[in-house]
Enzyme design. Structure first.
Site, mmCIF file in Angstrom:
data_model
loop_
_atom_site.group_PDB
_atom_site.id
_atom_site.type_symbol
_atom_site.label_atom_id
_atom_site.label_comp_id
_atom_site.label_asym_id
_atom_site.label_seq_id
_atom_site.Cartn_x
_atom_site.Cartn_y
_atom_site.Cartn_z
ATOM 1 N N TYR A 142 104.704 -69.515 -52.988
ATOM 2 C CA TYR A 142 104.812 -70.740 -52.703
ATOM 3 C C TYR A 142 103.510 -71.276 -51.968
ATOM 4 O O TYR A 142 102.683 -70.529 -51.735
ATOM 5 C CB TYR A 142 105.707 -71.444 -51.841
ATOM 6 N N ASP A 237 96.230 -66.845 -51.574
ATOM 7 C CA ASP A 237 96.513 -67.840 -50.711
ATOM 8 C C ASP A 237 97.086 -67.185 -49.593
ATOM 9 O O ASP A 237 98.090 -66.589 -49.212
ATOM 10 C CB ASP A 237 97.873 -68.560 -51.286
ATOM 11 N N LYS A 265 96.943 -74.135 -41.586
ATOM 12 C CA LYS A 265 96.684 -74.975 -40.469
ATOM 13 C C LYS A 265 96.170 -74.084 -39.226
ATOM 14 O O LYS A 265 95.913 -74.760 -37.979
ATOM 15 C CB LYS A 265 97.938 -75.693 -39.929
#
Length: 426
Positions: A142, A237, A265
């Site tokens: 994802y 990623d 984050k």
């Protein structure tokens, strides 16, 4: 006292599904979600006053624990100066210097407001840099909810992708090829057929969105080689893995260097932030240096930069990640021992500070097909029992869990005691 069930009913009036991100809904758990009031260290506290040992950590960034006093102090020190300026600040440069020092493959970096924005922008950059349209992603990985990435495999490995969400144009999905994770032969075959049309490969170097699935030896190396041979861009990623499974991320742990890296984050200490960066020759194509557009008013937000710089500096203490890995190993070994003693088919997999629990008789899980073949009813039963005994795991059989430096030996023992009781009921 207001209960989670009451808050969920109220939230459902004006928020679709009562949540602002689907995994929070507990839909697969057949119960309302738990509403949290606060967090401290290794713990979450719900609105009813219950305490939980937390293994989500806001999906990764709370690597030193919730409400880290140093991170909070850094935010407070900036707070009176304003929330956002829409102008350059020194904090952005400090962050860029720090990221590029820790992750040498990132020679230049651009801040964003989320991991989704980082992956979306990295793919646009790869397409613009190569002049090609097709991208390769992997089933079960994802990379955010942008249109190019909400695509599932077609009926064969090299058929056109199909939208996995309404609202994604079929014409756009045709440019996305979805392959099986940990299948180097499939990657080789794809590039032999259409390698000259592929702009990039984007991959979670350790998959954290079909639970925790590390790369098999040779898989990441194959991605690097075929991209070199065909002039494609390799994108890691590392929104989940960056600074978590090793200081330099998965690329440092597994020794494979991507062209571009996406971060999330954790570089904002848990605040809404992301970043993408990589080779200078590629990054210089981003506006205003080059023609490939990217912009964002909140990119490099000063509060997020203050929090992130403080956190990343704390992670550079020698031995930090070794200790984190040891905590994960202790927990996973203990869980496996107790599952075996109870006769429950279960395995664990981990990489650094990430780990996953799979209810299966397989010896390991390497891809999406194997992950979805695991027993969802067993996970649901285990999750519910653990929640009842004060342990908060990801409310999905397809999400990785995370350890923090705030977890103590006592927290891990509490978790293992809860697991022993949970297994006994299964």
């Amino acid at each position: 006292m207001t209960t989670s069930a009451e808050l969920f009913e109220r939230a459902s009036r004006h928020i679709p599904g009562g949540v602002n991100s689907p995994v929070r809904a507990f839909k697969g758990m057949h119960r309302p979600p738990v509403f949290m009031e606060r967090a401290q260290g290794a713990y979450l506290f719900d609105v009813e006053g219950n305490r939980y040992v937390d293994y989500i950590g806001s999906w990764g960034p709370m690597i030193t624990g919730h409400a880290d006093p140093d991170v909070l102090a850094a935010v407070r020190s900036r707070l009176d100066s304003g929330l956002s300026f829409g102008t350059p600040t020194e904090a952005e440069t400090t962050m860029a210097d720090l990221i590029c020092e820790i992750i040498p493959s990132m020679e230049m970096v651009r801040m964003t407001s989320s991991g989704t924005e980082a992956t979306m922008s990295a793919i646009r950059l790869a397409r613009g840099y190569t002049g090609r349209d097709k991208i390769v992603k992997f089933e079960g990985n994802y990379h955010g909810h942008s249109d190019s990435l909400l695509v599932k495999a077609g009926s064969g490995a090299l058929t056109h992708g199909e939208p996995s969400s309404p609202g994604v144009p079929a014409a756009l999905a045709e440019h996305t090829v979805t392959l099986s994770y940990n299948d180097p032969d499939g990657v080789e075959a794809c590039f032999e057929e259409i390698g000259d049309r592929i702009a990039c490969i984007i991959v979670e170097p350790v998959s954290g969105n079909m639970n925790c699935i590390p790369p098999q030896p040779g898989f990441l190396e194959t991605l690097r080689r075929v991209c070199n041979e065909h002039g494609s861009v390799l994108i890691f990623d590392e929104v989940m893995t960056g600074f978590r499974i090793a200081l330099g991320g998965a690329q440092a742990r597994y020794g494979v260097t991507p062209d571009l890296t996406c971060l999330g984050k954790i570089v904002g200490g848990g605040m809404p932030v992301g970043a993408f960066g990589g080779k200078r020759e590629i990054m210089e194509n981003i506006s205003p240096l080059g023609p490939i557009y990217h912009a964002g008013t909140l990119s490099g937000n000063p509060l997020a930069m203050a929090a992130g710089v403080t956190l990343l500096n704390k992670l550079q203490v020698p031995g930090f990640h070794d200790a984190l890995t040891q905590r994960v190993d202790t927990l996973c070994h203990g869980l496996k021992e107790r599952a075996d003693a109870a006769g429950v088919p279960m395995i664990t997999q981990s990489s650094g500070g990430m780990f996953g629990i799979f209810f299966t008789s397989q010896s390991r899980v390497d891809n999406f097909a194997q992950a979805t073949a695991c027993n969802p009813e067993a996970f649901r039963s285990f999750f519910t029992a653990m929640l009842d005994h004060g342990v908060y795991l990801a409310p999905s059989a397809y999400e990785a869990s995370f350890m923090s430096s705030a977890h103590t030996a006592e927290d891990i023992q509490l978790t293992l005691d809860a697991a022993e009781k949970a297994f006994a009921t299964m």
